[in-house]
Design an enzyme around this catalytic site. Structure first.
Site, mmCIF file in Angstrom:
data_model
loop_
_atom_site.group_PDB
_atom_site.id
_atom_site.type_symbol
_atom_site.label_atom_id
_atom_site.label_comp_id
_atom_site.label_asym_id
_atom_site.label_seq_id
_atom_site.Cartn_x
_atom_site.Cartn_y
_atom_site.Cartn_z
ATOM 1 C CE LYS A 111 -4.283 -1.413 0.061
ATOM 2 N NZ LYS A 111 -4.647 -2.475 0.976
ATOM 3 C CE LYS A 194 -8.061 -13.670 -7.320
ATOM 4 N NZ LYS A 194 -8.292 -13.887 -5.911
ATOM 5 C CE LYS A 197 -14.818 -2.958 -6.211
ATOM 6 N NZ LYS A 197 -14.025 -2.368 -5.181
HETATM 7 P P1 AMP Z 1 -11.788 -9.797 -2.463
HETATM 8 O O1 AMP Z 1 -12.828 -8.833 -2.007
HETATM 9 O O2 AMP Z 1 -11.504 -9.742 -3.922
HETATM 10 O O3 AMP Z 1 -10.547 -9.738 -1.606
HETATM 11 O O4 AMP Z 1 -12.387 -11.243 -2.234
HETATM 12 C C1 AMP Z 1 -12.789 -11.694 -0.978
HETATM 13 C C2 AMP Z 1 -12.648 -13.200 -0.933
HETATM 14 O O5 AMP Z 1 -13.418 -13.794 -1.977
HETATM 15 C C3 AMP Z 1 -11.229 -13.698 -1.169
HETATM 16 O O6 AMP Z 1 -10.471 -13.751 -0.006
HETATM 17 C C4 AMP Z 1 -11.461 -15.091 -1.726
HETATM 18 O O7 AMP Z 1 -11.706 -16.009 -0.675
HETATM 19 C C5 AMP Z 1 -12.739 -14.927 -2.508
HETATM 20 N N1 AMP Z 1 -12.498 -14.731 -3.950
HETATM 21 C C6 AMP Z 1 -12.399 -13.563 -4.625
HETATM 22 N N2 AMP Z 1 -12.243 -13.784 -5.953
HETATM 23 C C7 AMP Z 1 -12.220 -15.124 -6.129
HETATM 24 C C8 AMP Z 1 -12.103 -15.987 -7.263
HETATM 25 N N3 AMP Z 1 -12.000 -15.533 -8.504
HETATM 26 N N4 AMP Z 1 -12.138 -17.329 -7.042
HETATM 27 C C9 AMP Z 1 -12.268 -17.813 -5.804
HETATM 28 N N5 AMP Z 1 -12.395 -17.071 -4.695
HETATM 29 C C10 AMP Z 1 -12.380 -15.742 -4.841
#
Ligand code: AMP
Length: 328
Positions: A111, A194, A197
């Protein structure tokens, strides 16, 4: 029953990656553990959101978790800022956390590098707030991804340090809970990697049918296989992985056979995939809209969650104050 606590970042809407990678496991876990979920609005202040941003995102994320099947009777959902004793514990942990060790945390260093104009003290002390979030409830397990492992190590360090300084066996060290065996990595449909967002390739649970279709029809494909039973290149493999996740086995097998026989028509496959994603999302989407429109219910859920969480955190803080030498 073991206690599990998990923080939810109130940033953006839930996408299929979040659902299959995390939220689906939470929904199962609430039957096996004493779960608590909190919306980490204090943590979100490091990015300086506006009051409207905060109010809206908290309600949205609450609606989405309820729509996915978190049952607030089994697993309280609370808003972090409603449980003030955590803030006090954060202060105590900050007094025994050292600049050098906080500065060495990888997520802080990242960060500090990517947003040099906003290296605030909240970012630096993210690990002490996270430790307070969890240790205030004496949770046994915390579901985390690999990126949170270092923060978990710090939490265990702060727990041990507190015990050592005050000569007590008070805090136990929470374990990381990995649901990787049950969770699936949801691919993006833009060729590689993957779904995420920040990757800009997410299909959200609240997307309407037309949006889902548009996103799926844009998925990257190639000119088709040129040999029988050819290995699938990544963009095609991702399309199949997505189908494996949301479609029934028969549908998956049909298109897989078509691919292996070099008869695949990606347009048909995408249409089917879009329809299956929509069939999966439609009932969740409907529930999101219902919950989002019911402000009274959301307020009630958050209040009930806050009551249960405050009770547990207040109990801990009474004991901690006494250990430190303060009035209970
Ligand atoms: P994020 O807000 O992107 O940090 O996502 C929160 C949680 O969602 C992550 O810690 C993962 O456990 C899960 N997650 C996000 N994107 C994926 C993905 N493409 N495939 C699997 N799990 C995901």
């Amino acid at each position: 029953m073991e206690k599990v606590i998990s923080g939810i970042r109130p940033t953006g809407n839930l996408h299929l990656g979040n659902y299959f990678g995390a939220v689906k496991s939470f929904v199962q876990m609430q039957n096996e553990y004493q779960c608590m979920f909190f919306i980490a609005d204090w943590h979100s202040l490091t990015t300086h959101p506006t009051p409207d941003n905060i109010r809206n995102s908290v309600r949205t994320i609450l609606s989405e978790y309820l729509a996915c099947g978190i049952d607030p009777e089994k697993a309280p959902i609370y808003v972090q800022s409603d449980v003030r004793p955590v803030l006090e514990l954060y202060l105590y942990f900050n007094m025994n956390a050292y600049l050098g060790e906080l500065e060495r945390v990888t997520s802080f260093k990242d960060k500090a590098r990517t947003q040099p104009d906003n290296v605030n003290a909240g970012l630096l002390t993210y690990p002490t707030l996270m430790a307070a979030d969890v240790l205030a409830h004496k949770a046994d397990k915390v579901p985390v991804g690999k990126d949170q492992e270092q923060n978990m190590e710090m939490m265990r360090l702060f727990a041990r340090r507190f015990n050592r300084i005050y000569g007590v066996e008070y805090f136990k060290e929470p374990e990381s809970y990995h649901f990787s065996a049950k969770a699936i990595k949801v691919p993006g449909l833009d060729g590689s990697g993957k779904m995420g967002k920040s990757e800009g390739n997410a299909i959200y649970l609240c997307d309407d049918e037309a949006t889902i279709k548009k996103k799926v029809m844009r998925a990257v494909t190639d000119g088709g296989p040129t040999m029988l039973n050819q290995e699938k290149p990544e963009p095609i493999r991702n399309l199949f992985t997505m189908m494996e996740i949301v479609s029934d086995k028969q549908t998956y097998d049909y298109f897989n056979d078509q691919y292996n026989n070099m008869a695949i028509r990606y347009g048909d496959m995408k249409k089917q995939l879009a329809a299956d994603i929509n069939a999966f999302c439609a009932p969740i989407r409907e529930r999101i809209l219902q919950y989002r429109a019911d402000e009274d219910y959301l307020t009630r859920v958050a209040r009930q969650g806050a009551e249960r969480a405050s009770e547990s955190a207040e109990q801990t803080l009474r004991e901690v104050r006494e250990i430190i030498g303060f009035r209970k």
